[in-house]
Write a protein that holds these residues in place. Structure first.
Motif, PDB file in Angstrom:
ATOM      1  N   ASP A   1      60.292 -42.078  64.806  1.00  0.00           N
ATOM      2  CA  ASP A   1      61.663 -42.575  64.734  1.00  0.00           C
ATOM      3  C   ASP A   1      62.454 -41.687  63.795  1.00  0.00           C
ATOM      4  O   ASP A   1      61.995 -40.625  63.372  1.00  0.00           O
ATOM      5  CB  ASP A   1      61.652 -44.027  64.244  1.00  0.00           C
ATOM      6  N   GLU A   2      63.634 -42.139  63.446  1.00  0.00           N
ATOM      7  CA  GLU A   2      64.467 -41.404  62.504  1.00  0.00           C
ATOM      8  C   GLU A   2      63.785 -41.312  61.146  1.00  0.00           C
ATOM      9  O   GLU A   2      63.134 -42.252  60.689  1.00  0.00           O
ATOM     10  CB  GLU A   2      65.821 -42.106  62.355  1.00  0.00           C
ATOM     11  N   ILE A   3      63.916 -40.168  60.507  1.00  0.00           N
ATOM     12  CA  ILE A   3      63.324 -39.951  59.191  1.00  0.00           C
ATOM     13  C   ILE A   3      64.318 -40.380  58.125  1.00  0.00           C
ATOM     14  O   ILE A   3      65.467 -39.935  58.108  1.00  0.00           O
ATOM     15  CB  ILE A   3      62.933 -38.479  59.014  1.00  0.00           C
ATOM     16  N   GLY A   4      63.878 -41.261  57.249  1.00  0.00           N
ATOM     17  CA  GLY A   4      64.757 -41.797  56.217  1.00  0.00           C
ATOM     18  C   GLY A   4      64.910 -43.297  56.395  1.00  0.00           C
ATOM     19  O   GLY A   4      64.439 -43.890  57.368  1.00  0.00           O
ATOM     20  N   ASP A   5      65.577 -43.916  55.455  1.00  0.00           N
ATOM     21  CA  ASP A   5      65.754 -45.366  55.451  1.00  0.00           C
ATOM     22  C   ASP A   5      67.237 -45.672  55.322  1.00  0.00           C
ATOM     23  O   ASP A   5      67.834 -45.457  54.274  1.00  0.00           O
ATOM     24  CB  ASP A   5      64.984 -45.986  54.287  1.00  0.00           C
TER      25      ASP A   5
ATOM     26  N   GLN B   1      56.334 -24.679  48.598  1.00  0.00           N
ATOM     27  CA  GLN B   1      56.915 -25.949  48.186  1.00  0.00           C
ATOM     28  C   GLN B   1      58.367 -25.989  48.590  1.00  0.00           C
ATOM     29  O   GLN B   1      59.086 -24.994  48.533  1.00  0.00           O
ATOM     30  CB  GLN B   1      56.793 -26.138  46.680  1.00  0.00           C
ATOM     31  N   ALA B   2      58.829 -27.164  49.026  1.00  0.00           N
ATOM     32  CA  ALA B   2      60.224 -27.340  49.414  1.00  0.00           C
ATOM     33  C   ALA B   2      60.995 -27.983  48.273  1.00  0.00           C
ATOM     34  O   ALA B   2      60.448 -28.806  47.540  1.00  0.00           O
ATOM     35  CB  ALA B   2      60.325 -28.218  50.664  1.00  0.00           C
ATOM     36  N   PRO B   3      62.278 -27.638  48.097  1.00  0.00           N
ATOM     37  CA  PRO B   3      63.065 -28.244  47.022  1.00  0.00           C
ATOM     38  C   PRO B   3      63.381 -29.695  47.323  1.00  0.00           C
ATOM     39  O   PRO B   3      63.514 -30.088  48.475  1.00  0.00           O
ATOM     40  CB  PRO B   3      64.348 -27.398  47.007  1.00  0.00           C
ATOM     41  N   MET B   4      63.507 -30.505  46.285  1.00  0.00           N
ATOM     42  CA  MET B   4      63.879 -31.898  46.448  1.00  0.00           C
ATOM     43  C   MET B   4      65.399 -32.021  46.414  1.00  0.00           C
ATOM     44  O   MET B   4      66.108 -31.104  45.999  1.00  0.00           O
ATOM     45  CB  MET B   4      63.253 -32.753  45.350  1.00  0.00           C
ATOM     46  N   ASN B   5      65.909 -33.165  46.849  1.00  0.00           N
ATOM     47  CA  ASN B   5      67.350 -33.382  46.947  1.00  0.00           C
ATOM     48  C   ASN B   5      67.983 -33.521  45.564  1.00  0.00           C
ATOM     49  O   ASN B   5      67.694 -34.439  44.830  1.00  0.00           O
ATOM     50  CB  ASN B   5      67.625 -34.648  47.766  1.00  0.00           C
ATOM     51  N   ARG B   6      68.863 -32.588  45.231  1.00  0.00           N
ATOM     52  CA  ARG B   6      69.611 -32.683  43.988  1.00  0.00           C
ATOM     53  C   ARG B   6      71.113 -32.773  44.254  1.00  0.00           C
ATOM     54  O   ARG B   6      71.918 -32.642  43.341  1.00  0.00           O
ATOM     55  CB  ARG B   6      69.312 -31.471  43.100  1.00  0.00           C
ATOM     56  N   LEU B   7      71.483 -32.961  45.515  1.00  0.00           N
ATOM     57  CA  LEU B   7      72.890 -33.048  45.874  1.00  0.00           C
ATOM     58  C   LEU B   7      73.249 -34.483  46.235  1.00  0.00           C
ATOM     59  O   LEU B   7      72.413 -35.234  46.725  1.00  0.00           O
ATOM     60  CB  LEU B   7      73.207 -32.143  47.078  1.00  0.00           C
ATOM     61  N   ASN B   8      74.474 -34.845  46.030  1.00  0.00           N
ATOM     62  CA  ASN B   8      74.929 -36.188  46.392  1.00  0.00           C
ATOM     63  C   ASN B   8      75.392 -36.200  47.846  1.00  0.00           C
ATOM     64  O   ASN B   8      76.520 -36.554  48.168  1.00  0.00           O
ATOM     65  CB  ASN B   8      76.079 -36.620  45.469  1.00  0.00           C
TER      66      ASN B   8
ATOM     67  N   ILE C   1      60.158 -29.645  60.072  1.00  0.00           N
ATOM     68  CA  ILE C   1      59.700 -29.255  58.742  1.00  0.00           C
ATOM     69  C   ILE C   1      58.414 -30.003  58.400  1.00  0.00           C
ATOM     70  O   ILE C   1      57.442 -29.421  57.903  1.00  0.00           O
ATOM     71  CB  ILE C   1      60.783 -29.542  57.689  1.00  0.00           C
ATOM     72  N   ILE C   2      58.393 -31.311  58.647  1.00  0.00           N
ATOM     73  CA  ILE C   2      57.190 -32.102  58.390  1.00  0.00           C
ATOM     74  C   ILE C   2      56.007 -31.535  59.163  1.00  0.00           C
ATOM     75  O   ILE C   2      54.892 -31.439  58.647  1.00  0.00           O
ATOM     76  CB  ILE C   2      57.426 -33.582  58.750  1.00  0.00           C
TER      77      ILE C   2
ATOM     78  N   PHE D   1      66.368 -34.178  53.385  1.00  0.00           N
ATOM     79  CA  PHE D   1      65.771 -34.238  52.063  1.00  0.00           C
ATOM     80  C   PHE D   1      64.542 -35.151  52.053  1.00  0.00           C
ATOM     81  O   PHE D   1      63.548 -34.864  51.381  1.00  0.00           O
ATOM     82  CB  PHE D   1      66.813 -34.698  51.040  1.00  0.00           C
ATOM     83  N   GLU D   2      64.590 -36.231  52.807  1.00  0.00           N
ATOM     84  CA  GLU D   2      63.409 -37.093  52.939  1.00  0.00           C
ATOM     85  C   GLU D   2      62.310 -36.339  53.682  1.00  0.00           C
ATOM     86  O   GLU D   2      61.123 -36.449  53.348  1.00  0.00           O
ATOM     87  CB  GLU D   2      63.768 -38.378  53.683  1.00  0.00           C
ATOM     88  N   GLY D   3      62.710 -35.564  54.694  1.00  0.00           N
ATOM     89  CA  GLY D   3      61.740 -34.757  55.425  1.00  0.00           C
ATOM     90  C   GLY D   3      61.067 -33.725  54.539  1.00  0.00           C
ATOM     91  O   GLY D   3      59.847 -33.502  54.632  1.00  0.00           O
ATOM     92  N   LEU D   4      61.834 -33.088  53.664  1.00  0.00           N
ATOM     93  CA  LEU D   4      61.259 -32.111  52.744  1.00  0.00           C
ATOM     94  C   LEU D   4      60.273 -32.777  51.783  1.00  0.00           C
ATOM     95  O   LEU D   4      59.212 -32.221  51.471  1.00  0.00           O
ATOM     96  CB  LEU D   4      62.366 -31.418  51.945  1.00  0.00           C
ATOM     97  N   ALA D   5      60.610 -33.990  51.329  1.00  0.00           N
ATOM     98  CA  ALA D   5      59.715 -34.718  50.421  1.00  0.00           C
ATOM     99  C   ALA D   5      58.415 -35.088  51.133  1.00  0.00           C
ATOM    100  O   ALA D   5      57.320 -34.983  50.550  1.00  0.00           O
ATOM    101  CB  ALA D   5      60.415 -35.966  49.896  1.00  0.00           C
ATOM    102  N   ILE D   6      58.508 -35.524  52.392  1.00  0.00           N
ATOM    103  CA  ILE D   6      57.309 -35.864  53.161  1.00  0.00           C
ATOM    104  C   ILE D   6      56.468 -34.613  53.405  1.00  0.00           C
ATOM    105  O   ILE D   6      55.232 -34.639  53.314  1.00  0.00           O
ATOM    106  CB  ILE D   6      57.693 -36.557  54.482  1.00  0.00           C
ATOM    107  N   TYR D   7      57.137 -33.504  53.713  1.00  0.00           N
ATOM    108  CA  TYR D   7      56.434 -32.222  53.873  1.00  0.00           C
ATOM    109  C   TYR D   7      55.627 -31.903  52.623  1.00  0.00           C
ATOM    110  O   TYR D   7      54.452 -31.537  52.698  1.00  0.00           O
ATOM    111  CB  TYR D   7      57.446 -31.116  54.166  1.00  0.00           C
ATOM    112  N   ASN D   8      56.253 -32.033  51.462  1.00  0.00           N
ATOM    113  CA  ASN D   8      55.556 -31.735  50.209  1.00  0.00           C
ATOM    114  C   ASN D   8      54.359 -32.655  49.992  1.00  0.00           C
ATOM    115  O   ASN D   8      53.293 -32.221  49.530  1.00  0.00           O
ATOM    116  CB  ASN D   8      56.517 -31.853  49.026  1.00  0.00           C
ATOM    117  N   ALA D   9      54.521 -33.945  50.318  1.00  0.00           N
ATOM    118  CA  ALA D   9      53.423 -34.900  50.146  1.00  0.00           C
ATOM    119  C   ALA D   9      52.236 -34.530  51.035  1.00  0.00           C
ATOM    120  O   ALA D   9      51.076 -34.565  50.588  1.00  0.00           O
ATOM    121  CB  ALA D   9      53.905 -36.313  50.448  1.00  0.00           C
TER     122      ALA D   9
END
Length: 211
Positions: free
Chosen positions: A40-44, A5-12, A111-112, A81-89
């Motif tokens: 394309d680019e990962i994230g919004d 499992q990858a960590p989720m974003n907890r940093l600002n 990572i994905i 961080f979005e990439g890590l979340a997609i990896y986890n999904a």
């Protein structure tokens, strides 16, 4: 093989795209179908019309409802961080996940790619792995603190590559430190990929030979 499992974003903070990855990426268009296309680019972001987000991926996964899926990737990366979340999904999806690296899976896109049960490349496609890369502002104390805060995320990415390849943490850390570009053949040799996907030109040649 159990994917870590990858960590989720907890940093600002928001990680950004390595300029070398952006320069080497070429866009690729695919029809919108039942596959998951990361092109394309990962994230919004407000400056980008990319919709490669966890929200969109989850909608695709919910629609697939446990059926086997193919994830086509040609991306220079983006928000780690979005990439890590997609990896986890993808890692937690109940059906089989086949990843095809069509051109480039760089940075967070690599990572994905590691979430695949099968990870397929062509001889002319590439992975790029490196440490978390970002823009930041602040004084020396801010930067010193940020460097320490980012270490767990580099370590988490390294653990994902280690689990996939069987390479040691030291070997992976060196590849990440060097911002390493890995072609299909080398990716298979090192364990990043499980094989090559069949290319139509080769399939046609085989068909003609045995016709």
């Amino acid at each position: 093989m159990t994917k870590p499992q990858a960590p989720m974003n907890r940093l600002n903070v928001r990680s950004d795209i390595a300029l070398s990855a952006r320069e080497k990426w070429q866009p690729l268009a695919l029809a919108d179908d039942d596959n998951i296309n990361i092109l394309d680019e990962i994230g919004d972001d407000w400056w980008s019309d990319s919709d490669t987000t966890l929200n969109r991926i989850n909608k695709k996964l919910n629609k697939a409802n446990g059926a086997d899926i193919i994830v086509n990737i040609n991306s220079f990366g983006g928000d780690m961080f979005e990439g890590l979340a997609i990896y986890n999904a993808l890692r937690e999806y109940s059906g089989k996940v086949t990843v095809k690296v069509l051109g480039l899976a760089a940075s967070s896109a690599s990572i994905i790619a590691m979430a695949g049960d099968d990870i397929l490349m062509s001889e002319a496609s590439f992975l790029m792995i490196h440490n978390c890369w970002l823009f930041a502002a602040g004084n020396r104390h801010d930067f010193a603190a940020l460097a320490e805060e980012l270490k767990p995320f580099d370590e988490a990415m390294a653990s994902i590559y280690c689990a996939q390849t069987g390479l040691s943490k030291g070997e992976i850390a060196q590849l990440m430190d060097n911002e390493t570009w890995i072609n299909g053949e080398t990716a298979i040799e090192q364990g990043f990929a499980s094989g090559l996907f069949e290319q139509k030109t080769q399939a046609k040649a085989d068909k003609k030979r045995f016709a």
